[in-house]
Design a protein around this motif. Structure first.
Motif, PDB file in Angstrom:
ATOM      1  N   LEU A  77      -3.864  44.278  75.797  1.00 16.53           N
ATOM      2  CA  LEU A  77      -4.561  45.382  76.455  1.00 16.53           C
ATOM      3  C   LEU A  77      -4.139  45.508  77.914  1.00 16.53           C
ATOM      4  N   ALA A  78      -3.947  44.377  78.581  1.00 13.43           N
ATOM      5  CA  ALA A  78      -3.513  44.406  79.978  1.00 13.43           C
ATOM      6  C   ALA A  78      -2.111  45.003  80.091  1.00 13.43           C
ATOM      7  N   GLU A  79      -1.229  44.644  79.190  1.00 17.37           N
ATOM      8  CA  GLU A  79       0.128  45.198  79.212  1.00 17.37           C
ATOM      9  C   GLU A  79       0.108  46.693  78.930  1.00 17.37           C
ATOM     10  N   ALA A  80      -0.729  47.107  77.971  1.00 18.61           N
ATOM     11  CA  ALA A  80      -0.825  48.531  77.654  1.00 18.61           C
ATOM     12  C   ALA A  80      -1.388  49.314  78.826  1.00 18.61           C
ATOM     13  N   ALA A  81      -2.345  48.745  79.543  1.00 25.64           N
ATOM     14  CA  ALA A  81      -2.914  49.434  80.705  1.00 25.64           C
ATOM     15  C   ALA A  81      -1.889  49.549  81.828  1.00 25.64           C
ATOM     16  N   GLY A 102       1.076  51.971  80.228  1.00 20.50           N
ATOM     17  CA  GLY A 102       0.654  53.235  79.637  1.00 20.50           C
ATOM     18  C   GLY A 102       0.697  53.140  78.120  1.00 20.50           C
ATOM     19  N   LEU A 103      -0.271  53.737  77.494  1.00 23.83           N
ATOM     20  CA  LEU A 103      -0.333  53.700  76.029  1.00 23.83           C
ATOM     21  C   LEU A 103       0.663  54.689  75.447  1.00 23.83           C
ATOM     22  N   THR A 104       1.310  54.295  74.410  1.00 26.23           N
ATOM     23  CA  THR A 104       2.187  55.190  73.676  1.00 26.23           C
ATOM     24  C   THR A 104       1.744  55.193  72.231  1.00 26.23           C
ATOM     25  N   GLY A 105       2.105  56.205  71.516  1.00 24.94           N
ATOM     26  CA  GLY A 105       1.720  56.285  70.110  1.00 24.94           C
ATOM     27  C   GLY A 105       0.316  56.857  69.974  1.00 24.94           C
ATOM     28  N   ASN A 106      -0.345  56.478  68.917  1.00 27.90           N
ATOM     29  CA  ASN A 106      -1.671  56.985  68.626  1.00 27.90           C
ATOM     30  C   ASN A 106      -2.668  55.836  68.704  1.00 27.90           C
ATOM     31  N   PRO A 107      -3.370  55.674  69.812  1.00 29.57           N
ATOM     32  CA  PRO A 107      -4.305  54.556  69.937  1.00 29.57           C
ATOM     33  C   PRO A 107      -5.449  54.633  68.941  1.00 29.57           C
ATOM     34  N   THR A 108      -5.838  55.833  68.532  1.00 26.32           N
ATOM     35  CA  THR A 108      -6.918  55.971  67.565  1.00 26.32           C
ATOM     36  C   THR A 108      -6.518  55.364  66.225  1.00 26.32           C
TER      37      THR A 108
END
Length: 97
Positions: free
Chosen positions: A11-15, A18-24
């Protein structure tokens, strides 16, 4: 080790990046994985309590696992050139005589 300790570095790396793809879809897949784990655990517990009913318990567990995973099997995925789901079998109008 708790699930939060495992997920926190990701989660820290994604924050940070930036999120890519479909987080849902990712969260739904995590939820389905937890659900399958709970089904398996409770089925094993029920079989331990009543070994004579193992066949019925296994049948119910398989049906419930299929119901948990159904949204992922039927989810439409867009192909590279169209908005429709790519088909493994070509339509009859495109089959050569």
């Amino acid at each position: 080790m708790s699930m939060l300790n495992i997920i926190t570095p990701y989660l820290a790396e994604a924050a940070a990046t930036g999120l890519t793809g479909n987080p849902t879809a990712g969260l739904a897949a995590i939820g389905a994985g937890i659900g399958i784990g709970l089904i398996g655990g409770k089925a094993a517990e029920a079989t331990g309590r009543n070994p004579g009913a193992s066949g019925a318990i296994l049948t119910i567990a398989i049906i419930l696992a299929a119901l948990v995973l159904t949204p992922f099997r039927g989810a439409p995925q867009k192909g590279p050139s169209s908005g429709r789901v790519p088909s493994a079998v070509p339509p009859l109008s495109r089959v050569a005589p």
